[in-house]
Design an enzyme around this catalytic site. Sequence first.
Site, PDB file in Angstrom:
ATOM      1  N   ASP A 282       0.863  -1.167   0.000  1.00 42.92           N
ATOM      2  CA  ASP A 282       0.000   0.000   0.000  1.00 42.92           C
ATOM      3  C   ASP A 282       0.910   1.230   0.000  1.00 42.92           C
ATOM      4  O   ASP A 282       1.962   1.207   0.633  1.00 42.92           O
ATOM      5  CB  ASP A 282      -0.840  -0.074   1.280  1.00 42.92           C
ATOM      6  CG  ASP A 282      -2.070   0.771   1.176  1.00 42.92           C
ATOM      7  OD1 ASP A 282      -2.187   1.515   0.193  1.00 42.92           O
ATOM      8  OD2 ASP A 282      -2.908   0.699   2.093  1.00 42.92           O
TER       9      ASP A 282
ATOM     10  N   CYS B  76     -15.687 -25.748   9.407  1.00 40.89           N
ATOM     11  CA  CYS B  76     -14.349 -25.247   9.062  1.00 40.89           C
ATOM     12  C   CYS B  76     -13.307 -26.363   9.135  1.00 40.89           C
ATOM     13  O   CYS B  76     -13.323 -27.183  10.055  1.00 40.89           O
ATOM     14  CB  CYS B  76     -13.983 -24.117  10.018  1.00 40.89           C
ATOM     15  SG  CYS B  76     -12.353 -23.425   9.727  1.00 40.89           S
TER      16      CYS B  76
ATOM     17  N   ASP C  76      -8.373  -6.894   0.636  1.00 41.78           N
ATOM     18  CA  ASP C  76      -7.496  -6.991   1.807  1.00 41.78           C
ATOM     19  C   ASP C  76      -8.274  -6.413   2.973  1.00 41.78           C
ATOM     20  O   ASP C  76      -9.125  -5.548   2.779  1.00 41.78           O
ATOM     21  CB  ASP C  76      -6.223  -6.140   1.623  1.00 41.78           C
ATOM     22  CG  ASP C  76      -6.491  -4.668   1.859  1.00 41.78           C
ATOM     23  OD1 ASP C  76      -7.010  -4.005   0.943  1.00 41.78           O
ATOM     24  OD2 ASP C  76      -6.227  -4.173   2.979  1.00 41.78           O
TER      25      ASP C  76
ATOM     26  N   HIS D 267      -7.749 -19.124  12.811  1.00 41.68           N
ATOM     27  CA  HIS D 267      -9.052 -19.568  12.304  1.00 41.68           C
ATOM     28  C   HIS D 267      -9.664 -18.494  11.398  1.00 41.68           C
ATOM     29  O   HIS D 267     -10.165 -18.803  10.318  1.00 41.68           O
ATOM     30  CB  HIS D 267     -10.029 -19.891  13.436  1.00 41.68           C
ATOM     31  CG  HIS D 267     -11.446 -19.895  12.969  1.00 41.68           C
ATOM     32  ND1 HIS D 267     -12.008 -20.966  12.316  1.00 41.68           N
ATOM     33  CD2 HIS D 267     -12.384 -18.906  12.980  1.00 41.68           C
ATOM     34  CE1 HIS D 267     -13.244 -20.649  11.949  1.00 41.68           C
ATOM     35  NE2 HIS D 267     -13.501 -19.412  12.345  1.00 41.68           N
TER      36      HIS D 267
ATOM     37  N   CYS E  55     -10.134 -25.544  14.339  1.00 38.83           N
ATOM     38  CA  CYS E  55     -11.432 -26.221  14.431  1.00 38.83           C
ATOM     39  C   CYS E  55     -11.283 -27.742  14.463  1.00 38.83           C
ATOM     40  O   CYS E  55     -12.153 -28.436  14.978  1.00 38.83           O
ATOM     41  CB  CYS E  55     -12.330 -25.780  13.276  1.00 38.83           C
ATOM     42  SG  CYS E  55     -12.816 -24.052  13.448  1.00 38.83           S
TER      43      CYS E  55
ATOM     44  N   CYS F  89      -9.979 -25.832   9.394  1.00 37.58           N
ATOM     45  CA  CYS F  89      -8.686 -25.307   9.858  1.00 37.58           C
ATOM     46  C   CYS F  89      -8.139 -26.101  11.042  1.00 37.58           C
ATOM     47  O   CYS F  89      -8.860 -26.862  11.690  1.00 37.58           O
ATOM     48  CB  CYS F  89      -8.803 -23.815  10.196  1.00 37.58           C
ATOM     49  SG  CYS F  89      -9.330 -23.465  11.881  1.00 37.58           S
TER      50      CYS F  89
HETATM   51 ZN   LIG Z   1     -11.563 -22.973  11.831  1.00 36.52          ZN
END
Ligand SMILES: [Zn+2]
Length: 370
Positions: free
Chosen positions: A90, A301, A263, A332, A306, A303
């Site tokens: 940026d 999820c 973003d 997460h 999770c 991830c």
């Molecule tokens: Zn997750």
Amino acid sequence: MFTLIHKDKNSKARLGKITTQHGQFDTPAFMPVGTHATVKGLLFKDVREAGAQIILANAYHLFLRPGIEIIKKAGGLHKFMSWDNPILTDSGGYQVFSLALFRKMYDRGVEFQSHLDGLKHFLTPEDVIKIQETLGSDIIMPLDQCVQYPCTKEESRVAMERTVAWAKRSKDAHGEARGSLFGIVQGATYEDLRGDCAKRLVDMNFDGYSIGGVSVGESSNLIYNIMELVVGLLPLDKPRYAMGIGYPFDIVEAVERGVDMFDCVIPTRYGRNGTAFTSGGKITVRNATYTEDFKPLDPKCGCYVCQNFSRAYLRHLFNAKEMLGLVLLSLHNVYFFLDLMRQIRQAIKEDKFTQFKQMFLMDYNNQICA
Ligand SMILES: [Zn+2]
């Protein structure tokens, strides 16, 4: 640099790929924000594993600390931070607008006082290009002038004219140097100013186009209308980037209107504050309702967090002020945003984006996880 792979049949959503000197990334893309050359609280290997293909860093912050010379000596920003994938920087226009203790805009450049130590600096659009070239950015943003919301038409017009003049000077300064250069469309909430700005930047033939000065306090509908108007004026064969957008519901609305890049700091900022984004809306892990809730944050999820931890454990970490809580929730949340983009890309590929958006918003807005 941009390859358009597929256009959704029922909306303006598009699937693409962008090639940079540090590899490719798929669009629509979400860029986790690495303000100080770090995505707060996370290891880059975890950010990468969560699916990040590109991250954003802020030239304004890195210019002030540690300073461009140090990063140059380190061999550039990629080496300094050990991230060998694409980086977008940026320009600092927004940070000067939002963070500096004092700022004064001149046609020649911007004078501002650092929010860190109060020292005064003067930067021209040419300086800002050189700073990002020295960092070794894959995608470079020119200096632009943001305005607050609401803002009179005359103030918006002056800022837009300056942004266009600075865009031209930035393009001349960058020439054929490494890194793609985007043009930033300003013009606040005034449709004629936005349209005029977009057309003049398109005439200069940038590598991509950003929609700047959105999400500064105006309503969602106003943001969507501006995005729709601007995207309609941009060439099909160049990427479009909505700067600082946003919440999951804003992202799906923008994708539907043909935006390719996003973003936002919210996945990590909310993570540090104890709020998780889930397919069933936001949840606040500190809430007493989760004391004995042994379900994962988001049952849908995939991830690491999770797969391994419960809401009750995460709530405990936050209550005990353990830093792992901040780390796990940030991880997460970043994964949630990146996975949303994966699902969006898959839906576009199958010409099912509109159905995907409806289903996603229905679950998200109904707070089914809460
Ligand atoms: Zn997750």
